[in-house]
Design an enzyme around this catalytic site. Sequence first.
Site, PDB file in Angstrom:
ATOM      1  N   LYS A  75       0.822  -1.206   0.000  1.00 25.71           N
ATOM      2  CA  LYS A  75       0.000   0.000   0.000  1.00 25.71           C
ATOM      3  C   LYS A  75       0.864   1.267   0.000  1.00 25.71           C
ATOM      4  CE  LYS A  75      -2.186  -1.070   3.856  1.00 25.71           C
ATOM      5  NZ  LYS A  75      -1.647  -2.373   4.258  1.00 25.71           N
ATOM      6  N   ARG A 124      -9.679   0.380   9.075  1.00 25.49           N
ATOM      7  CA  ARG A 124      -9.192  -0.959   9.400  1.00 25.49           C
ATOM      8  C   ARG A 124     -10.189  -1.756  10.230  1.00 25.49           C
ATOM      9  NH1 ARG A 124      -3.359  -0.011   8.918  1.00 25.49           N
ATOM     10  NH2 ARG A 124      -2.188  -1.897   9.339  1.00 25.49           N
ATOM     11  N   ARG A 180      11.789  -6.018   5.053  1.00 25.72           N
ATOM     12  CA  ARG A 180      11.673  -4.583   5.340  1.00 25.72           C
ATOM     13  C   ARG A 180      12.247  -4.277   6.724  1.00 25.72           C
ATOM     14  NH1 ARG A 180       5.775  -1.851   5.015  1.00 25.72           N
ATOM     15  NH2 ARG A 180       5.569  -2.528   7.165  1.00 25.72           N
ATOM     16  N   ARG A 225      11.455   0.071  11.724  1.00 29.05           N
ATOM     17  CA  ARG A 225      10.137  -0.032  12.350  1.00 29.05           C
ATOM     18  C   ARG A 225      10.134  -1.141  13.386  1.00 29.05           C
ATOM     19  NH1 ARG A 225       5.093   0.360   8.259  1.00 29.05           N
ATOM     20  NH2 ARG A 225       4.245  -0.908   9.962  1.00 29.05           N
ATOM     21  N   ARG A 229       0.167  -9.080  13.441  1.00 28.67           N
ATOM     22  CA  ARG A 229      -0.474  -8.049  12.607  1.00 28.67           C
ATOM     23  C   ARG A 229      -1.362  -8.690  11.546  1.00 28.67           C
ATOM     24  NH1 ARG A 229       4.850  -5.329  11.008  1.00 28.67           N
ATOM     25  NH2 ARG A 229       3.662  -4.205   9.436  1.00 28.67           N
TER      26      ARG A 229
END
Length: 191
Positions: free
Chosen positions: A14, A89, A128, A134, A146
């Site tokens: 996204k 969400r 990532r 993060r 998640r």
Amino acid sequence: MFNLILFGPPGSGKGTQSEKLIAKYNLKHLSTGDLLRSEIANQTALGLEAKKVMDKGELVPDEVVIGMISTAIDQNPDAKGFLFDGFPRTSAQAEALDKLLDLKKTSISIMLALDVSENELIKRLVKRGETSGRSDDVNEDIIRARITEYHKKTTAVADYYKQFDKVVLIKGEGSVEEIFDQICLQIDNII
Ligand code: ADP
């Protein structure tokens, strides 16, 4: 106004596609993940509370993200359209967003849902995590939490927009350019 929801699980691309879309279609990018990370970076009370939840891979309370989105919409009265990324969400967030847009005499034009297999998602997020800094990307347990949270609470958001015939599925595997072209095709179809 043209208002787009870019939808999909964590790691579905996204953020990457949003950057390209806002440039091409001149939309205002509203990412609740980015807004929350900016609160964390500024060490606000909201940010500190949110970080505890985010680091468990869970969702921040609806009223918090709805408040942030409401403020962001109000701060952009001249926007030609919004690209919502990571929001809504939950079903409650989707209903709240419809009401906020209603007040602006506008609505969601389309939801484009990126479809990516679970193995690929985990692979991308672990990778990532090597460079993103993060804290929710650093270990596979948080990443899996998640994705579980997504199945438990977020997939219902697609069902919500399906009742209004606003959902189009996009194959989210392939090159960034290939996926971007598929997304643009759908947008160009309706604008
Ligand atoms: P990703 O989709 O890759 O997990 P995001 O940057 O969109 O990344 O979100 C990171 C985290 O921020 C989420 O796991 C969640 O804790 C929180 N968050 C972001 N958007 C929302 C939202 N709309 N509602 C609740 N929590 C959110």
